[in-house]
Write an enzyme that holds these catalytic residues in place. Structure first.
Site, mmCIF file in Angstrom:
data_model
loop_
_atom_site.group_PDB
_atom_site.id
_atom_site.type_symbol
_atom_site.label_atom_id
_atom_site.label_comp_id
_atom_site.label_asym_id
_atom_site.label_seq_id
_atom_site.Cartn_x
_atom_site.Cartn_y
_atom_site.Cartn_z
ATOM 1 N N ASP A 1 -5.961 -1.352 -0.330
ATOM 2 C CA ASP A 1 -5.074 -0.184 -0.324
ATOM 3 C C ASP A 1 -4.961 0.421 1.066
ATOM 4 O OD1 ASP A 1 -3.528 1.964 -1.010
ATOM 5 O OD2 ASP A 1 -5.129 3.073 -1.994
ATOM 6 N N ASP B 1 3.283 1.562 2.478
ATOM 7 C CA ASP B 1 2.145 1.668 1.575
ATOM 8 C C ASP B 1 2.045 0.434 0.687
ATOM 9 O OD1 ASP B 1 0.121 2.444 -0.079
ATOM 10 O OD2 ASP B 1 1.282 3.955 -1.157
#
Length: 456
Positions: free
Chosen positions: A122, A330
Site C-alpha cells: 500500500d 494510490d
C-alpha cells in the site's frame, strides 16, 4: 481510438497487491519482489468465504468499489554511489489476489528463524504491520480451500525470534503518544481508517530482521533491521479478507520500509512498481527508473504527505479540456476516483464516442457508464484517454475499462471511473496498468514508462 479486447479488460489475476487501505496512523540501491491480487481465481479458492462474488459480476466490482470508498478517507486525515536495487528474499514478483480485498500482495520474510507472510502492498500507508501474538478472534489464522483443506497463515511472535526487539516510547519512531506508559515502555500503535471506523490494527512497535536480496544477477542476501507493527488486534475488513496476513506500507513517512532502507543506506530513496496488462507485477526498492521515462514532480504538503501530482490537461478522443487539478497516485485503490469537473468531462466525452448501447442507470452497478456487448463480440473500440502531467509528460491510459456480467447474463464493458464523494482525486491501480511507476523520493518526481513487467 483504442480497441478493448476482453483479455485486457478482465485480466485482474497476477498483479502485485497493493492494499490501498490508506490510513490514519498513531504510534507512540535496491530490492525487488513479486506481487499478487486478492480477487484472482487461484486465490479465491483458498478463502473461507462462501459468499465471495463471482469474478466479473456486478457484485464483484461493487465489493471492490465499496472497499475503495471505505479507505479513501485516509487521504483526508491528515543519486550518487547507488547500490544494486533490493527486493524480497522470496523474489520480486507480485500478484493481484482478488479474493483478498482486490489488493496486491507480496511474500516477505521476517525474523530469526525467518517466517513468510503474504502482505498487502500500500503506497497510501506508512506502517508495515504483521499479525502478532493475537488475542482470540483478532487475527486470520488460516484460509480454507474449496477442497476443505486449510492453509495455515504464519503469526509473528517476538518471543519466537532471536533478533526481535521491542521499540520503546523514547524512540524517535514512536512519537511519545499519550498512551505511552513511560519513556521506557513499549511503544503502542493504532492504525485506523477514518471512513470505516470498524477497520483497525492495534498493537506495539517492534524491530526485527527483514530478509532481502539484491535485485540483480548476483542475488546477494541482504538482511536489515526494520521497525514494524506487532498487530495484536485487527478488526473490520482485516478479518474479512483484506490484508489477512499483514500490510506493507510504502508511504512517504519515516517509518515506511522505503524510508528505512534509504536511511540505512541499503537502497536509494526510490522504488518502482510494475503493473502488467495480464496482472503480473514486480516491485524493486532503490530503483530510480530510466533516463527515457516520463516524469512529473510531486506536490509535497507538510500536512498531508502523499504521492500527489498535478494534471494540466485531459484528452478523450477528439475532445480535450485544460482542466488543472492535483491527484494522488494510490496503488491501494482498485479504481480511479475523480471530482467534477474532471469526472464529468471524461465520462461524457467517453460516452459520446461509444458505438454500443449504454446500459441503463442502476444503483447496484458500481460504474455509471456501461455498455452492452453483443453475443460473440470479442472486442470493442473506445476513445484514447490521455492525461497531461505538469511538465508536459503525457500519461495514456492503457486499460480504462472493465468487463462486467449482470445477474441476467448480459455482458457489459464499463468505464472504470468513480465520481469522488470526498475532497480528493485519486489515480487508482486500474489507471496504472501497463506501466512501470517509479516513486523517486530523492528527486521528488513520479516516473512512468510502458512495460510488460516481464522484462523489468
Amino acid at each position: 481510438m483504442s480497441s478493448g479486447p476482453f483479455t485486457s479488460a478482465c485480466s485482474f489475476l497476477l498483479l502485485f497487491l497493493f492494499l490501498g487501505l490508506g490510513s490514519r496512523i498513531c504510534y507512540g540501491s535496491g530490492f525487488g519482489f513479486n506481487i499478487h491480487h486478492r480477487f484472482s481465481d487461484p486465490v479465491k479458492g483458498i478463502l473461507r468465504f462462501d459468499g465471495l462474488p463471482e469474478r466479473g459480476s456486478v457484485e464483484y466490482y461493487a465489493a471492490m468499489s465499496h472497499r475503495d470508498r471505505l479507505i479513501r478517507g485516509r487521504h483526508l486525515a491528515a543519486s550518487n554511489n547507488q547500490t544494486s536495487p533490493r527486493t524480497f528474499f522470496k523474489g520480486n514478483k507480485t500478484a493481484k489476489i482478488n479474493s483478498l480485498g482486490f489488493l496486491h500482495y507480496a511474500n516477505v520474510s521476517v525474523g530469526t528463524p525467518s517466517l513468510s507472510f503474504w502482505v498487502a502492498l500500500d503506497t497510501g500507508s506508512d506502517l508495515f504491520w504483521l499479525p502478532c501474538d493475537c488475542k482470540p478472534g483478532s487475527c486470520v489464522t488460516g484460509l480454507q480451500m474449496s477442497s476443505g483443506s486449510i492453509i495455515d497463515l504464519n503469526i509473528y511472535s517476538p518471543s519466537n525470534s532471536s533478533t526481535s526487539k521491542n521499540v520503546s516510547c523514547n524512540s524517535t519512531l514512536c512519537g511519545r503518544t499519550p498512551s505511552c506508559p513511560s519513556a521506557n515502555g513499549n511503544c503502542p500503535y493504532n492504525v485506523s481508517y477514518p471512513s470505516n471506523n470498524s477497520t483497525s490494527s492495534t498493537g506495539i512497535l517492534v524491530e526485527d530482521i527483514l530478509h532481502l536480496i539484491t535485485d540483480d544477477d548476483q542475488r546477494k542476501v541482504v538482511d536489515t533491521p526494520i521497525t514494524f507493527g506487532c498487530g495484536q488486534n485487527q478488526t473490520g475488513s482485516f478479518l474479512e479478507g483484506a490484508a489477512p496476513n499483514g500490510l506493507f506500507g510504502l508511504g512517504i513517512g519515516n517509518i515506511s520500509v522505503p524510508s528505512t532502507l534509504a536511511r540505512n543506506r541499503l537502497a536509494s530513496n526510490s522504488f518502482a512498481l510494475c503493473f502488467g496488462r495480464d496482472g503480473f507485477g514486480r516491485i524493486s526498492f532503490g530503483n530510480n527508473g530510466s533516463s527515457d521515462q516520463s516524469e512529473t514532480p510531486f506536490n509535497i504538503r507538510q500536512s498531508l504527505q502523499t504521492y500527489n501530482i498535478s494534471i494540466t490537461q485531459i484528452t478523450v478522443g477528439k475532445n480535450f479540456s485544460e482542466l488543472e487539478f492535483s491527484a494522488i497516485f494510490d496503488s491501494g485503490s482498485s479504481f480511479t476516483s475523480l471530482r467534477d469537473p474532471a469526472y464529468t468531462f471524461i465520462s461524457k466525452s467517453f460516452n459520446s464516442q461509444i458505438q454500443e448501447k449504454r446500459h441503463r442507470s442502476d444503483p447496484q452497478m458500481p460504474f455509471e457508464y456501461c455498455y452492452y456487448l453483443r453475443e460473440n463480440q470479442t472486442s470493442y473500440v473506445i476513445p484514447d484517454v490521455d492525461l497531461t502531467m505538469k511538465g508536459g509528460g503525457r500519461y495514456s491510459l492503457n486499460n480504462p475499462t472493465v468487463i462486467v456480467t449482470t445477474k441476467g447474463g448480459a455482458l457489459l464493458y464499463c468505464l472504470g471511473l468513480h465520481k469522488s464523494k470526498v475532497n480528493i482525486d485519486i489515480i487508482g491501480q486500474n489507471f496504472m496498468t501497463g506501466y512501470r511507476i517509479v516513486f523517486d523520493r530523492e528527486r521528488m518526481v513520479l516516473g512512468w514508462k510502458d512495460s510488460n513487467c516481464y522484462n523489468d
